[in-house]
Design a protein around this motif. Structure first.
Motif, PDB file in Angstrom:
ATOM      1  N   ALA A  75      -7.790  11.706   1.725  1.00 21.48           N
ATOM      2  CA  ALA A  75      -7.752  10.093   1.943  1.00 21.48           C
ATOM      3  C   ALA A  75      -9.101   9.437   1.953  1.00 21.48           C
ATOM      4  CB  ALA A  75      -6.966   9.875   3.541  1.00 21.48           C
ATOM      5  N   GLY A  76      -9.948  10.351   2.769  1.00 20.91           N
ATOM      6  CA  GLY A  76     -11.491   9.749   2.767  1.00 20.91           C
ATOM      7  C   GLY A  76     -12.157   9.834   1.468  1.00 20.91           C
ATOM      8  N   ILE A  77     -11.968  10.760   0.486  1.00 23.49           N
ATOM      9  CA  ILE A  77     -12.445  10.763  -0.821  1.00 23.49           C
ATOM     10  C   ILE A  77     -11.798   9.536  -1.657  1.00 23.49           C
ATOM     11  CG2 ILE A  77     -12.398  12.111  -2.895  1.00 23.49           C
ATOM     12  CD1 ILE A  77     -12.748  14.621  -1.324  1.00 23.49           C
TER      13      ILE A  77
ATOM     14  N   SER B 201      -0.366   8.547   2.428  1.00 21.46           N
ATOM     15  CA  SER B 201       0.172   7.505   3.679  1.00 21.46           C
ATOM     16  C   SER B 201       1.651   7.903   4.050  1.00 21.46           C
ATOM     17  CB  SER B 201      -0.122   6.101   3.535  1.00 21.46           C
ATOM     18  OG  SER B 201      -1.446   5.944   3.569  1.00 21.46           O
ATOM     19  N   TRP B 202       2.474   7.929   2.838  1.00 23.36           N
ATOM     20  CA  TRP B 202       3.674   7.977   2.732  1.00 23.36           C
ATOM     21  C   TRP B 202       4.168   9.342   3.112  1.00 23.36           C
ATOM     22  CZ3 TRP B 202       7.501   4.488   3.346  1.00 23.36           C
ATOM     23  CH2 TRP B 202       8.896   4.857   3.269  1.00 23.36           C
ATOM     24  N   ASN B 203       3.606  10.309   2.431  1.00 24.14           N
ATOM     25  CA  ASN B 203       3.958  11.860   2.719  1.00 24.14           C
ATOM     26  C   ASN B 203       3.486  12.409   3.948  1.00 24.14           C
ATOM     27  OD1 ASN B 203       5.424  11.528   0.104  1.00 24.14           O
ATOM     28  ND2 ASN B 203       3.405  12.410  -1.188  1.00 24.14           N
ATOM     29  N   GLY B 204       2.202  12.016   4.399  1.00 25.24           N
ATOM     30  CA  GLY B 204       1.893  12.359   5.585  1.00 25.24           C
ATOM     31  C   GLY B 204       2.481  11.654   6.951  1.00 25.24           C
TER      32      GLY B 204
ATOM     33  N   ALA C 156      10.458  -0.552   6.812  1.00 27.05           N
ATOM     34  CA  ALA C 156       9.483   0.342   6.364  1.00 27.05           C
ATOM     35  C   ALA C 156       9.393   0.199   4.637  1.00 27.05           C
ATOM     36  CB  ALA C 156       9.931   1.615   6.602  1.00 27.05           C
ATOM     37  N   TYR C 157      10.429  -0.075   4.194  1.00 26.46           N
ATOM     38  CA  TYR C 157      10.521  -0.159   2.716  1.00 26.46           C
ATOM     39  C   TYR C 157       9.796  -1.771   2.382  1.00 26.46           C
ATOM     40  CZ  TYR C 157      13.252   4.041   2.124  1.00 26.46           C
ATOM     41  OH  TYR C 157      13.807   5.290   2.084  1.00 26.46           O
ATOM     42  N   VAL C 158       9.973  -2.613   3.198  1.00 30.06           N
ATOM     43  CA  VAL C 158       9.275  -3.850   3.095  1.00 30.06           C
ATOM     44  C   VAL C 158       7.929  -3.662   3.339  1.00 30.06           C
ATOM     45  CG1 VAL C 158       9.086  -6.221   4.142  1.00 30.06           C
ATOM     46  CG2 VAL C 158      11.408  -5.218   3.829  1.00 30.06           C
ATOM     47  N   LEU C 159       7.434  -3.192   4.257  1.00 30.27           N
ATOM     48  CA  LEU C 159       6.122  -2.743   4.254  1.00 30.27           C
ATOM     49  C   LEU C 159       5.288  -2.101   3.262  1.00 30.27           C
ATOM     50  CD1 LEU C 159       5.784  -1.805   8.249  1.00 30.27           C
ATOM     51  CD2 LEU C 159       5.002  -4.015   7.403  1.00 30.27           C
ATOM     52  N   LEU C 160       6.152  -1.181   2.643  1.00 20.94           N
ATOM     53  CA  LEU C 160       5.657  -0.172   1.495  1.00 20.94           C
ATOM     54  C   LEU C 160       5.601  -1.293   0.496  1.00 20.94           C
ATOM     55  CD1 LEU C 160       4.924   2.436   0.470  1.00 20.94           C
ATOM     56  CD2 LEU C 160       7.373   2.575  -0.329  1.00 20.94           C
TER      57      LEU C 160
ATOM     58  N   LEU D 229      -5.410  -0.990   3.794  1.00 17.52           N
ATOM     59  CA  LEU D 229      -3.879  -1.246   3.916  1.00 17.52           C
ATOM     60  C   LEU D 229      -3.075   0.126   4.013  1.00 17.52           C
ATOM     61  CD1 LEU D 229      -3.817  -4.358   1.166  1.00 17.52           C
ATOM     62  CD2 LEU D 229      -3.523  -4.398   3.466  1.00 17.52           C
ATOM     63  N   PRO D 230      -3.458   0.949   3.163  1.00 14.87           N
ATOM     64  CA  PRO D 230      -2.591   2.420   3.265  1.00 14.87           C
ATOM     65  C   PRO D 230      -2.774   2.997   4.805  1.00 14.87           C
ATOM     66  CG  PRO D 230      -3.659   2.407   1.255  1.00 14.87           C
ATOM     67  CD  PRO D 230      -4.210   1.088   2.113  1.00 14.87           C
ATOM     68  N   PHE D 231      -3.746   2.939   5.259  1.00 18.78           N
ATOM     69  CA  PHE D 231      -4.165   3.207   6.766  1.00 18.78           C
ATOM     70  C   PHE D 231      -3.554   2.480   7.734  1.00 18.78           C
ATOM     71  CE2 PHE D 231      -7.604   5.101   4.286  1.00 18.78           C
ATOM     72  CZ  PHE D 231      -7.746   6.376   4.711  1.00 18.78           C
TER      73      PHE D 231
END
Length: 232
Positions: A177-179, A91-94, A49-53, A31-33
């Motif tokens: 993110a992988g970890i 996801s948000w900061n990247g 974007a805020y709705v998706l978040l 989901l975050p990806f």
């Protein structure tokens, strides 16, 4: 969702319940990806974007309730909470790196103004060298620059994110993110496996009653009672 999973828990073996937990953890991890990819289609400062978040956050919160219900272990709940929060923040900061990596272009610019900020780095206002138009966003990395200096920056043509003097590095972000994703999937799978192992075996049914009006035989005095030893 807990009600449906609880009903499934009663009829699924431990291995099948563990696989269900793995599948749910994988969905929660993706989901975050998916949010990160969708933010390339809509601006991060817009209401979609805020709705998706909010939708992704609510879905992850729903999975948290299942981890807490099935696992009933504080360390599983903590691992899931930390990993899910890390994935959301990454996801948000990247987003800036994603935008510059997807549609960024190198542009020759000239510094037209440097603004000093107390206890923070200075910011620069830039002007494109070729056509003289201003860059929509300010440059954060202005160390050693002064008015009139020329340099090349990686900018977003749509002006959504701020330019950078160097190409963004995504190795650390993807590694973190992988970890976090592995920890999240492991915590959900472990919670469901723990819930399956904690189930008690179903007690054997009582023998059928010989009296139609009485579902189960009882031990006591009377014409339909079992053996009675005289003790009350």
């Amino acid at each position: 969702m807990s009600k449906k999973l609880t009903e499934s828990e009663q009829r699924l073996p431990c291995a099948a319940l563990t696989r269900a937990g793995f599948a749910l953890g994988l969905v929660a991890c993706l989901l975050p990806f998916a949010l990160r990819l969708l933010l390339l289609l809509v601006r991060a400062d817009s209401w979609p974007a805020y709705v998706l978040l909010c939708v992704v956050a609510l879905c992850l919160l729903a999975v948290l309730t299942e981890v807490n219900y099935f696992g009933r272990a504080w360390y599983l709940t903590l691992l899931y909470s930390v990993s899910a929060t890390a994935l959301m923040l990454l996801s948000w900061n990247g987003h800036t790196n994603d935008v510059l990596g997807a549609r960024g272009r190198w542009t020759d610019v000239t510094v037209i103004q440097v603004t000093e900020r107390p206890r923070r780095d200075a910011v620069c206002e830039l002007q494109r060298t070729d056509d003289g138009t201003k860059v929509a966003q300010l440059l954060d990395d202005c160390g050693g620059l002064s008015r009139g200096d020329r340099l090349s920056v990686l900018e977003d043509p749509d002006g959504e994110v701020r330019p950078q003097r160097s190409a963004p590095s995504t190795v650390g972000t993807y590694l973190a993110a992988g970890i976090s994703g592995v920890v999240l999937i492991t915590s959900v799978t472990g919670a469901f496996r723990r819930g399956g192992r904690r189930r008690l075996p179903t007690p054997p049914p009582y023998p059928p009653s010989t009296y139609p009006g009485q579902p189960y035989p009882y031990s006591g005095p009377g014409p339909f009672g079992g053996p009675y030893d005289g003790r009350s």
